[in-house]
Design an enzyme around this catalytic site. Sequence first.
Site, PDB file in Angstrom:
ATOM      1  N   HIS A 101       0.873  -1.183   0.000  1.00 34.36           N
ATOM      2  CA  HIS A 101       0.000   0.000   0.000  1.00 34.36           C
ATOM      3  C   HIS A 101       0.903   1.224   0.000  1.00 34.36           C
ATOM      4  O   HIS A 101       2.127   1.088   0.178  1.00 34.36           O
ATOM      5  CB  HIS A 101      -0.873  -0.020   1.268  1.00 34.36           C
ATOM      6  CG  HIS A 101      -0.053  -0.258   2.488  1.00 34.36           C
ATOM      7  ND1 HIS A 101       0.047  -1.503   3.092  1.00 34.36           N
ATOM      8  CD2 HIS A 101       0.803   0.551   3.148  1.00 34.36           C
ATOM      9  CE1 HIS A 101       0.907  -1.429   4.084  1.00 34.36           C
ATOM     10  NE2 HIS A 101       1.381  -0.198   4.142  1.00 34.36           N
ATOM     11  N   HIS A 188       6.222   5.971  -1.609  1.00 29.82           N
ATOM     12  CA  HIS A 188       6.836   4.757  -2.166  1.00 29.82           C
ATOM     13  C   HIS A 188       5.975   3.544  -1.834  1.00 29.82           C
ATOM     14  O   HIS A 188       5.138   3.587  -0.933  1.00 29.82           O
ATOM     15  CB  HIS A 188       8.231   4.559  -1.557  1.00 29.82           C
ATOM     16  CG  HIS A 188       8.188   4.287  -0.085  1.00 29.82           C
ATOM     17  ND1 HIS A 188       8.093   5.306   0.850  1.00 29.82           N
ATOM     18  CD2 HIS A 188       8.175   3.127   0.614  1.00 29.82           C
ATOM     19  CE1 HIS A 188       8.024   4.775   2.053  1.00 29.82           C
ATOM     20  NE2 HIS A 188       8.071   3.456   1.945  1.00 29.82           N
TER      21      HIS A 188
HETATM   22  P1  ATP Z   1       6.876  -5.688  10.191  1.00 28.48           P
HETATM   23  O1  ATP Z   1       7.192  -4.427  10.937  1.00 28.48           O
HETATM   24  O2  ATP Z   1       6.667  -6.877  11.072  1.00 28.48           O
HETATM   25  O3  ATP Z   1       7.798  -5.935   9.048  1.00 28.48           O
HETATM   26  P2  ATP Z   1       4.957  -4.285   8.588  1.00 28.48           P
HETATM   27  O4  ATP Z   1       6.029  -3.276   8.380  1.00 28.48           O
HETATM   28  O5  ATP Z   1       4.320  -4.931   7.415  1.00 28.48           O
HETATM   29  O6  ATP Z   1       5.434  -5.449   9.526  1.00 28.48           O
HETATM   30  P3  ATP Z   1       3.885  -2.371  10.374  1.00 28.48           P
HETATM   31  O7  ATP Z   1       5.232  -2.262  11.002  1.00 28.48           O
HETATM   32  O8  ATP Z   1       2.687  -2.444  11.265  1.00 28.48           O
HETATM   33  O9  ATP Z   1       3.793  -3.652   9.448  1.00 28.48           O
HETATM   34  O10 ATP Z   1       3.722  -1.149   9.394  1.00 28.48           O
HETATM   35  C1  ATP Z   1       2.517  -0.813   8.746  1.00 28.48           C
HETATM   36  C2  ATP Z   1       2.823   0.196   7.672  1.00 28.48           C
HETATM   37  O11 ATP Z   1       3.367   1.368   8.255  1.00 28.48           O
HETATM   38  C3  ATP Z   1       3.863  -0.272   6.653  1.00 28.48           C
HETATM   39  O12 ATP Z   1       3.564   0.352   5.416  1.00 28.48           O
HETATM   40  C4  ATP Z   1       5.155   0.270   7.183  1.00 28.48           C
HETATM   41  O13 ATP Z   1       6.081   0.485   6.148  1.00 28.48           O
HETATM   42  C5  ATP Z   1       4.693   1.591   7.774  1.00 28.48           C
HETATM   43  N1  ATP Z   1       5.533   1.955   8.917  1.00 28.48           N
HETATM   44  C6  ATP Z   1       5.854   1.188   9.968  1.00 28.48           C
HETATM   45  N2  ATP Z   1       6.629   1.832  10.852  1.00 28.48           N
HETATM   46  C7  ATP Z   1       6.786   3.063  10.348  1.00 28.48           C
HETATM   47  C8  ATP Z   1       7.474   4.225  10.793  1.00 28.48           C
HETATM   48  N3  ATP Z   1       8.149   4.255  11.931  1.00 28.48           N
HETATM   49  N4  ATP Z   1       7.428   5.321  10.006  1.00 28.48           N
HETATM   50  C9  ATP Z   1       6.743   5.320   8.867  1.00 28.48           C
HETATM   51  N5  ATP Z   1       6.065   4.278   8.387  1.00 28.48           N
HETATM   52  C10 ATP Z   1       6.085   3.155   9.106  1.00 28.48           C
END
Ligand code: ATP
Length: 255
Positions: A101, A188
């Site tokens: 997404h 992105h």
């Molecule tokens: P994992 O962290 O286990 O790899 P994930 O990244 O798929 O799982 P989340 O960490 O819950 O799941 O993130 C959800 C969304 O928010 C994703 O698109 C991730 O790239 C984005 N995201 C997560 N942490 C941040 C952050 N600190 N700043 C900006 N975007 C973030």
Amino acid sequence: AVTGDVDAVVGGGDEVGDRGGNVCGVDHDRGVFAGVDPQRDAEDSRRTARRAAKSISFRLAMRCFVAIELSEQVRESLDTIQSRLRHDCPDLSWVRPANIHLTLKFLGEIEAEQADAVRVALDGVAARLSPFEFEGGGLGTFPPSGRVNVVWVGIEELSGVLKTCQRECESVLAAIGFAAEDRPFHPHLTLARNKNPRLSEKIRGAIVKCEGSRAVRQTVAAVTFFQSHLGQAGSRYEVLSLHAFTSVRPQRQVP
Ligand code: ATP
Ligand code: MG
């Protein structure tokens, strides 16, 4: 389901998660009926109250973010790009196309009652926006040099409405207490994550060879409020609410 996710966040199966909010009552009963040392009992009660409070806040916490959902066609194009990259870089952690997404705002852990305020805030943004189109650009990485953590497809949206949309989300969410991002918005789509720094050079070589795709193109007519459920088998994203753009007026654009 919420408790299970909480376990994943705090490290799984600990007594706080398992015992839940009943611990106070249990200790209270024991104090009354078993007649234990009052001083020790008071200390026990304080400890269990702290645990219960922690447990309750864990139980109600939700990991959330705001994003633009992708069309089936865009997901198929991303799948194709991933297949090409996988040839050179088989050891990356690939994001399932269904899970990709365009993130506008990561909220982190929020309390269940904050979710309503987020919905209202996003409704406000959506009422001020009308649909727009974006296009995929080239491939890139975070960070841009050195060790590669993330491989992505860049997003290009020349009219500036995507940026407006992101800034509007930032600003209404800041107004209800979510700290505004101080880094510039870099739209992105995350294709893969890398855990092995030694692969960085190879990844950079592969993305230079691999083109992005102009087929990554879609009309955006809504923002989506998601809950993220982290799990051993990968993340699962649940749509909490969809906020469709309803403005028919020309959009204010951010330079
Ligand atoms: P994992 O962290 O286990 O790899 P994930 O990244 O798929 O799982 P989340 O960490 O819950 O799941 O993130 C959800 C969304 O928010 C994703 O698109 C991730 O790239 C984005 N995201 C997560 N942490 C941040 C952050 N600190 N700043 C900006 N975007 C973030
Ligand atoms: Mg993450």
